[in-house]
Design a protein around this motif. Structure first.
Motif, PDB file in Angstrom:
ATOM      1  N   TRP A  70       0.729  -1.077  -0.020  1.00 32.82           N
ATOM      2  CA  TRP A  70      -0.201  -0.180  -0.003  1.00 32.82           C
ATOM      3  C   TRP A  70       0.652   1.114   0.472  1.00 32.82           C
ATOM      4  N   PHE A  71       0.181   1.901  -1.078  1.00 32.44           N
ATOM      5  CA  PHE A  71       0.970   3.696  -0.992  1.00 32.44           C
ATOM      6  C   PHE A  71       0.278   4.663  -1.123  1.00 32.44           C
ATOM      7  N   ARG A  72       0.623   5.751  -0.487  1.00 32.44           N
ATOM      8  CA  ARG A  72       0.008   6.963  -0.301  1.00 32.44           C
ATOM      9  C   ARG A  72       0.254   8.575  -1.087  1.00 32.44           C
ATOM     10  N   GLN A  73      -0.144   9.164  -1.897  1.00 32.63           N
ATOM     11  CA  GLN A  73       0.122  10.034  -2.337  1.00 32.63           C
ATOM     12  C   GLN A  73      -1.087  11.717  -2.241  1.00 32.63           C
ATOM     13  N   ALA A  74      -0.396  12.760  -0.837  1.00 31.04           N
ATOM     14  CA  ALA A  74      -1.152  13.671  -0.677  1.00 31.04           C
ATOM     15  C   ALA A  74      -0.912  14.574  -1.706  1.00 31.04           C
ATOM     16  N   PRO A  75      -1.683  15.624  -1.777  1.00 30.78           N
ATOM     17  CA  PRO A  75      -1.869  16.627  -3.017  1.00 30.78           C
ATOM     18  C   PRO A  75      -0.096  17.532  -3.001  1.00 30.78           C
TER      19      PRO A  75
ATOM     20  N   ALA B 233       1.452  -4.487  -6.473  1.00 30.87           N
ATOM     21  CA  ALA B 233       1.282  -5.219  -6.528  1.00 30.87           C
ATOM     22  C   ALA B 233       3.344  -5.611  -7.632  1.00 30.87           C
ATOM     23  N   LYS B 234       3.933  -6.675  -7.255  1.00 29.56           N
ATOM     24  CA  LYS B 234       5.138  -6.936  -7.546  1.00 29.56           C
ATOM     25  C   LYS B 234       5.341  -8.364  -8.517  1.00 29.56           C
ATOM     26  N   GLY B 235       5.304  -8.164  -9.632  1.00 31.18           N
ATOM     27  CA  GLY B 235       5.020  -8.651 -10.775  1.00 31.18           C
ATOM     28  C   GLY B 235       5.712 -10.141 -10.658  1.00 31.18           C
ATOM     29  N   VAL B 236       6.637 -10.295  -9.337  1.00 34.29           N
ATOM     30  CA  VAL B 236       7.387 -11.611  -9.498  1.00 34.29           C
ATOM     31  C   VAL B 236       7.022 -12.521  -8.324  1.00 34.29           C
ATOM     32  N   LYS B 237       6.912 -14.051  -8.471  1.00 38.70           N
ATOM     33  CA  LYS B 237       6.126 -14.682  -7.790  1.00 38.70           C
ATOM     34  C   LYS B 237       7.210 -14.845  -7.173  1.00 38.70           C
ATOM     35  N   TYR B 238       7.116 -15.103  -5.633  1.00 40.60           N
ATOM     36  CA  TYR B 238       8.020 -15.760  -4.517  1.00 40.60           C
ATOM     37  C   TYR B 238       9.003 -15.181  -4.284  1.00 40.60           C
TER      38      TYR B 238
ATOM     39  N   ASP C  29       4.877  -3.633 -10.135  1.00 39.89           N
ATOM     40  CA  ASP C  29       4.240  -3.964 -11.201  1.00 39.89           C
ATOM     41  C   ASP C  29       3.373  -3.184 -11.570  1.00 39.89           C
ATOM     42  N   TYR C  30       2.268  -3.690 -10.969  1.00 35.89           N
ATOM     43  CA  TYR C  30       1.056  -3.139 -11.068  1.00 35.89           C
ATOM     44  C   TYR C  30       0.284  -2.204 -10.243  1.00 35.89           C
ATOM     45  N   TRP C  31      -0.671  -2.021 -10.136  1.00 42.54           N
ATOM     46  CA  TRP C  31      -1.026  -0.454  -9.639  1.00 42.54           C
ATOM     47  C   TRP C  31      -3.164  -0.544  -9.785  1.00 42.54           C
ATOM     48  N   GLY C  32      -3.120   0.100  -8.621  1.00 42.82           N
ATOM     49  CA  GLY C  32      -5.108   0.721  -8.317  1.00 42.82           C
ATOM     50  C   GLY C  32      -5.369   1.491  -8.656  1.00 42.82           C
TER      51      GLY C  32
END
Length: 126
Positions: free
Chosen positions: A36-41, A97-102, A114-117
């Motif tokens: 989880w990341f966050r970004q304020a103005p 999510a980091k796109g490398v398994k395990y 690698d992937y973001w909501g």
């Protein structure tokens, strides 16, 4: 390809709680490192918390003791329970999510994922 959809954001008074959810697509969710990341103005995106495929958790100092990250692999979902919220927690919160398994190790930089909501807004009023 992993698709992530966050939910659970909203407005709350200082001292209150919220639980964010991030639903992931794909059958290999349990093998991914999640964050989880966050970004304020006007500020850069910053690390909040992460959880490995084995359940190891990591937190930014600013949220340690107040936030809890967890995952439910059966539901392909990662959660961020946020308690004792402060005005400075106001931001758009992103699941990643980091796109490398395990993958081994811990990951704190946004460029390591690698992937973001799409993000969900959290507003804390004092």
């Amino acid at each position: 390809q992993v698709q992530l959809v966050e939910s659970g954001g909203g407005s709350v008074q200082a001292g209150g709680s919220l639980r964010l959810s991030c639903a992931a697509s794909g059958r290999t969710f349990s093998s991914y490192y999640m964050g989880w990341f966050r970004q304020a103005p006007g500020k850069e995106r910053e690390f909040v918390a992460s959880i490995s495929w084995s359940g190891s958790t990591y937190y930014a100092d600013s949220v340690k003791g107040r936030f809890t990250i967890s995952r439910d692999n059966a539901k392909n979902t990662v959660y961020l329970q946020m308690n004792s919220l402060k005005a400075e927690d106001t931001a758009v919160y992103y699941c990643a999510a980091k796109g490398v398994k395990y993958s081994s190790g811990a990951y704190f930089r946004a460029d390591e994922y690698d992937y973001w909501g799409q993000g969900t807004q959290v507003t804390v009023s004092s």
